[in-house]
Design a protein around this motif. Structure first.
Motif, short mmCIF file in Angstrom:
data_model
loop_
_atom_site.label_atom_id
_atom_site.label_comp_id
_atom_site.label_asym_id
_atom_site.label_seq_id
_atom_site.Cartn_x
_atom_site.Cartn_y
_atom_site.Cartn_z
N MET A 1 0.58 -1.18 -0.24
CA MET A 1 0.03 -0.05 -0.23
C MET A 1 0.95 1.28 0.13
N ILE A 2 0.48 2.75 -1.04
CA ILE A 2 1.33 3.03 -1.07
C ILE A 2 0.29 4.49 -0.71
N THR A 3 1.28 5.35 0.38
CA THR A 3 -0.20 6.61 1.39
C THR A 3 1.09 7.81 0.34
N SER A 4 0.36 8.85 0.22
CA SER A 4 0.94 10.49 -0.44
C SER A 4 0.91 10.84 1.32
N GLY A 5 1.97 11.79 1.29
CA GLY A 5 1.85 12.96 2.53
C GLY A 5 1.23 13.81 1.98
N THR A 6 1.93 15.16 2.09
CA THR A 6 0.35 16.45 1.64
C THR A 6 1.10 16.81 0.29
N THR A 7 0.36 17.22 -0.15
CA THR A 7 0.35 18.21 -1.93
C THR A 7 1.16 19.16 -1.91
N GLY A 8 1.66 19.51 -0.40
CA GLY A 8 2.94 20.08 -0.84
C GLY A 8 4.60 19.25 -1.03
N ASP A 9 4.36 18.30 -0.63
CA ASP A 9 5.57 17.18 -0.51
C ASP A 9 5.90 16.72 -1.47
N ARG A 10 4.05 16.88 -2.63
CA ARG A 10 4.32 15.36 -3.66
C ARG A 10 5.53 16.44 -4.71
N ALA A 11 6.39 15.98 -5.62
CA ALA A 11 7.34 15.87 -6.63
C ALA A 11 7.62 15.27 -7.81
N PHE A 12 7.54 15.38 -8.84
CA PHE A 12 8.69 14.17 -9.99
C PHE A 12 9.58 14.24 -9.32
N PRO A 13 10.25 12.15 -9.16
CA PRO A 13 11.63 11.30 -8.93
C PRO A 13 12.18 12.99 -10.08
N ALA A 14 13.39 12.84 -9.23
CA ALA A 14 14.48 13.36 -10.11
C ALA A 14 15.68 12.93 -10.80
N VAL A 15 16.21 13.16 -11.56
CA VAL A 15 17.36 11.66 -12.02
C VAL A 15 18.74 12.90 -12.81
N ASN A 16 19.31 13.31 -12.09
CA ASN A 16 20.79 13.70 -12.56
C ASN A 16 22.01 12.50 -13.02
N ILE A 17 21.88 12.95 -15.21
CA ILE A 17 22.72 12.19 -16.10
C ILE A 17 24.14 13.49 -16.14
N HIS A 18 24.71 12.80 -16.32
CA HIS A 18 26.08 13.48 -16.65
C HIS A 18 26.66 12.83 -17.99
N ALA A 19 27.35 13.48 -19.10
CA ALA A 19 27.61 12.68 -19.86
C ALA A 19 28.92 13.39 -21.29
N ASP A 20 29.29 13.20 -21.58
CA ASP A 20 30.58 13.70 -22.55
C ASP A 20 29.62 14.55 -23.48
N LEU A 21 28.72 14.22 -23.69
CA LEU A 21 28.04 15.22 -24.81
C LEU A 21 26.41 14.72 -24.68
N VAL A 22 26.02 15.34 -24.90
CA VAL A 22 23.91 15.20 -25.14
C VAL A 22 23.70 15.99 -26.14
N ILE A 23 22.74 14.79 -26.42
CA ILE A 23 22.23 14.68 -27.66
C ILE A 23 20.79 15.34 -27.80
N THR A 24 20.29 16.16 -28.28
CA THR A 24 18.28 17.01 -28.47
C THR A 24 18.59 16.53 -29.61
N GLY A 25 17.38 15.68 -29.70
CA GLY A 25 17.06 14.92 -30.85
C GLY A 25 17.27 14.21 -31.29
N GLY A 26 16.18 13.12 -31.64
CA GLY A 26 16.05 11.38 -32.48
C GLY A 26 16.10 11.09 -33.16
N GLY A 27 15.93 12.48 -34.26
CA GLY A 27 15.89 11.33 -35.74
C GLY A 27 17.11 11.06 -36.18
N LEU A 28 17.28 10.88 -37.93
CA LEU A 28 18.37 10.39 -38.29
C LEU A 28 19.02 10.64 -38.34
N SER A 29 19.57 11.85 -37.49
CA SER A 29 20.62 13.43 -37.20
C SER A 29 21.29 12.96 -35.94
#
Length: 760
Positions: A1-29
């Motif tokens: 069973m999952i119980t929630s806190g107050t509305t003010g406590d809620r937030a989406f999970p946050a993930v940090n990723i470090h790389a040598d190169l970040v490419i935005t756009g997954g088209g053929l290019s």
């Protein structure tokens, strides 16, 4: 069973990723850039805001991938792009000859997920940029709608291959939208005054025959008055997919922020067109057709174009200007469309071709004012007119491969993108690109790391082309036809051909060459002959007085005469091709390009191949023998036919073709690269088109590599790829390597473009 806190406590999970190169756009290019960078040793994050990869080439849009080959409708011979673009198209042709767009999605996903250095984020949209300072990106903020997770993506280098330039826009990179005036860059095809009109979006549909009557009830929003579409009289119930490229709209709107509005207008058109086809009574052949698929997102052509240290212009394309920092090439026509798209009275496109492929400079592939931002895909630094050519997917992806290798150099040397040019590292970039199979026109690979450069090379045989062996057949000369032959410097030798005639007639024969080294547009006529033919078989010797100033291709042109049948052959050879003065309306090829005098385009004839199984060579004999297929070609630094075949080709009769490399002293080899002929002339459209073979007929399928002791270092059967990279589990020290190959078939002799050996 999952119980929630107050509305003010809620937030989406946050993930940090470090790389040598970040490419935005997954088209053929983005895909080609990410895989190339990963193979260069970079840790890459590839962020794609859709559930599939491929962008306009994906099953969500279903546009075929094209570039310099242009449906085989121009004079750009052996011009399919190399590197990852070539690898993906060859793979798709092998695994997906039916051109199923869903299978193509799978192939792209398979390629990306096989690279351990790539972190792939699908359904993830970049929505914010964090800056370190005015000119430097520090991080991207992105959100995945499917797992409700926010991502912070940090890297020293970023590449925007998103199509609309979302990262560049948010980062403050200089950009443009709309056409420049002709005065700004001296472009004669540009308008007299700058304006904001753009190329629009397109949205396609697929139909399917159910073999039983199918009714169609249109939605209320479908376009009612189909006569608002000027070309409605030419509708064809058999057309589907990207053959409907002309269903275009949005050129007078903001093609970024009005995309949803444009999509709805395109849906109205699509359902209105289908309603007309199904219910007008004008298409009885459509009775059993059903609407199988309609695009959910439009394919975009043009939005933002970003400014680099160099902006490509019309003259770069048409004049084929050379650049010291050339890293890629293009060859699609200058292809502009009317701003009103499907509602325009004008033709749906206005294509003007150059006489050959053109260079793309590195300085156009990074932002001039955001110092750690590479430009990928269609947003590279180009004017509106030049963009009309550089925008197509294969060209855009090919340029993005160059940014990926540049990013690797930046990491290794702790540099920013512009420094690769400013600090004289372009030759290193060019070398590393060429090592991966990236052809750069006008530039041969100079690779001192390649141990083959110091080897003594011997072959079991070398083709001396005197003609095609075996029986011949005849075909009527319904089209003007030319045999494209490579010839050495010096006097042109005599040739013999055979022609059958039903009655007394004459045959016009011309000897032509191209005015520019590396082109294949026969725009210089050296000699003309009129040959009298009598009924029956004629054996004709051609003797020319012309000489070749340098190694290059000649066109032996036979002007059309339906009374004549030329003898043809089903044999084919790497670097030898027949071409035809024919029409290909799909790319505005009507046999000859005749532009208005004031738009800066050139007039010339089109001489193009035919798709196999057609396009047979003329049974032409060259009595002196053409000796341009030597084993030495494997280290000349050019891995495709250009002005010569650039390949070792074994003799037809050699039962066991092999190359032997010998060194004066033992060398240590850690990996070997082989380049075979997967037919760079075939465009390999990714969807809709059916291809004549799954494996190109010139490609060596089976080979083995042995050392001086006879030990087998590698053995491959069933190869179909151009580039075979062979890492040795344990480096070998030897003074000899032997490459044993098999002829692909009895119709095509074995050919190898390059062998390279490295100790690193």
């Amino acid at each position: 069973m999952i119980t929630s806190g107050t509305t003010g406590d809620r937030a989406f999970p946050a993930v940090n990723i470090h790389a040598d190169l970040v490419i935005t756009g997954g088209g053929l290019s983005g895909v080609c850039g990410a895989i190339t960078a990963a193979r260069q040793g970079l840790k890459v994050v590839l962020v794609q805001d859709r559930p599939v990869l491929g962008g306009n080439s994906s099953s969500e849009v279903r546009l075929w991938i094209l570039g310099a080959t242009s449906h085989m409708g121009n004079n750009n011979r052996w011009a399919r792009e190399g590197g990852l673009v070539n690898e993906i198209l060859v793979e798709n042709t092998f695994r997906n000859p039916e051109s199923n767009p869903v299978i193509f999605d799978m192939i792209l996903l398979d390629k990306v997920t096989q690279e351990p250095n790539i972190t792939l984020l699908l359904n993830t949209a970049v929505y914010a940029v964090e800056k370190k300072d005015e000119a430097t990106i520090g991080a991207l903020q992105a959100f995945c709608s499917q797992n409700q997770t926010t991502y912070t993506l940090t890297a020293p280098l970023f590449c925007d291959a998103s199509g609309d330039g979302v990262v560049g826009f948010l980062a403050g990179a200089a950009f443009r939208m709309g056409a420049e005036s002709s005065e700004e860059f001296g472009e004669k095809f540009a308008p007299s005054a700058a304006y904001g009109e753009l190329l629009g979006h397109s949205l396609y549909f697929y139909s399917k025959d159910t073999s039983r009557p199918v009714k169609f009830i249109p939605p209320a929003f479908a376009l009612k008055d189909i006569t608002a579409i000027p070309r409605f009289k030419s509708f064809n119930a058999a057309d589907f997919g990207c053959k409907l490229w002309w269903i275009e709209y949005g050129g007078r709107l903001d093609t970024v922020h009005d995309t949803e509005k444009i999509k709805w207008e395109l849906w109205k058109v699509v359902y209105g067109v289908w309603n007309y086809i199904k219910n007008s009574g004008n298409f009885p052949e459509a009775e059993t057709l059903t609407l199988e698929w309609v695009g959910m997102i439009p394919g975009k052509r043009e939005s933002r174009r970003f400014e680099g240290d160099y902006m490509m212009v019309q003259q770069d394309i048409i004049e084929q200007r050379t650049h010291p920092d050339a890293v890629a090439f293009g060859g699609w026509s200058v292809d502009l469309h009317p701003a009103d798209g499907v509602f325009s009275e004008k033709p749906g496109c206005n294509q003007w071709h150059s006489k050959g492929i053109y260079q793309i400079p590195y300085r156009s592939l990074y932002s001039r004012n955001i110092h750690n931002l590479f430009l990928g895909g269609r947003i590279i630094s180009a004017s509106h007119v030049a963009f009309a050519s550089t925008r197509v997917m294969a060209t855009a992806a090919y340029a993005t491969q160059a940014t990926a290798v540049a990013a690797a150099i930046c990491k290794e040397r702790q540099l920013l993108p512009a420094a690769v040019f400013n600090e004289g590292l372009v030759p290193l970039l060019q070398k590393r690109l060429q090592q991966t199979g990236q052809h750069i026109p006008g530039l041969a690979l100079q690779d001192t790391d390649d141990l083959v450069q110091t080897a003594n090379i011997a072959a079991s045989s070398e083709l001396v082309f005197t003609g095609f062996p075996g029986v011949t057949f005849v075909q009527p000369l319904q089209l003007s036809t030319a045999q494209l032959l490579p010839l050495p410097k010096g006097k042109i030798g005599p040739m013999v051909f055979h022609a059958d005639a039903g009655e007394d007639t004459t045959l016009e024969v011309e000897l032509r060459v191209t005015s520019r080294t590396g082109n294949h547009t026969p725009d210089i006529t050296l000699e003309k002959q009129t040959i009298a033919l009598h009924p029956g078989r004629n054996c004709v010797q051609l003797t020319f007085s012309a000489t070749m100033d340098q190694v290059g291709y000649v066109f032996i042109i036979f002007q059309k005469n339906p009374l004549v049948q030329l003898h043809r052959t089903d044999k084919r050879v790497t670097g030898i091709l027949s071409v035809f003065n024919s029409i290909n309306r799909a790319v505005s090829n009507y046999g000859k390009q005749t532009p208005p005098e004031d738009i800066g385009m050139e007039a010339f004839e089109f001489w193009c191949p035919q798709r196999r199984p057609e396009g047979h060579n003329i049974d032409l004999k060259y009595e002196n023998g053409i000796r341009l297929f030597q084993a030495e070609n494997i280290r000349n630094g050019t891995d495709r036919p250009v002005s010569a075949p650039n390949a070792w080709v074994a003799d037809w009769t050699d039962p066991a073709p092999q190359l032997t490399l010998r060194w004066d002293a033992p060398v240590t080899i850690s990996h070997i690269d082989l380049f075979f002929d997967a037919d760079y002339d075939h465009p390999m459209e990714s969807v809709l088109m059916l291809h004549p073979e799954t494996v190109m007929p010139f490609c060596v399928r089976n080979y083995r590599i042995k050392d001086a002791t006879g030990a087998v270092l590698a053995e491959v059967t069933g190869n179909y790829h151009t580039h075979n990279h062979i890492p040795l589990t344990t480096p070998v020290t030897t003074d000899q390597l032997v490459l044993e190959v098999e002829h692909p078939s009895d119709k095509v002799p074995a050919a190898v473009f390059a062998v390279r050996c490295y100790n690193r």
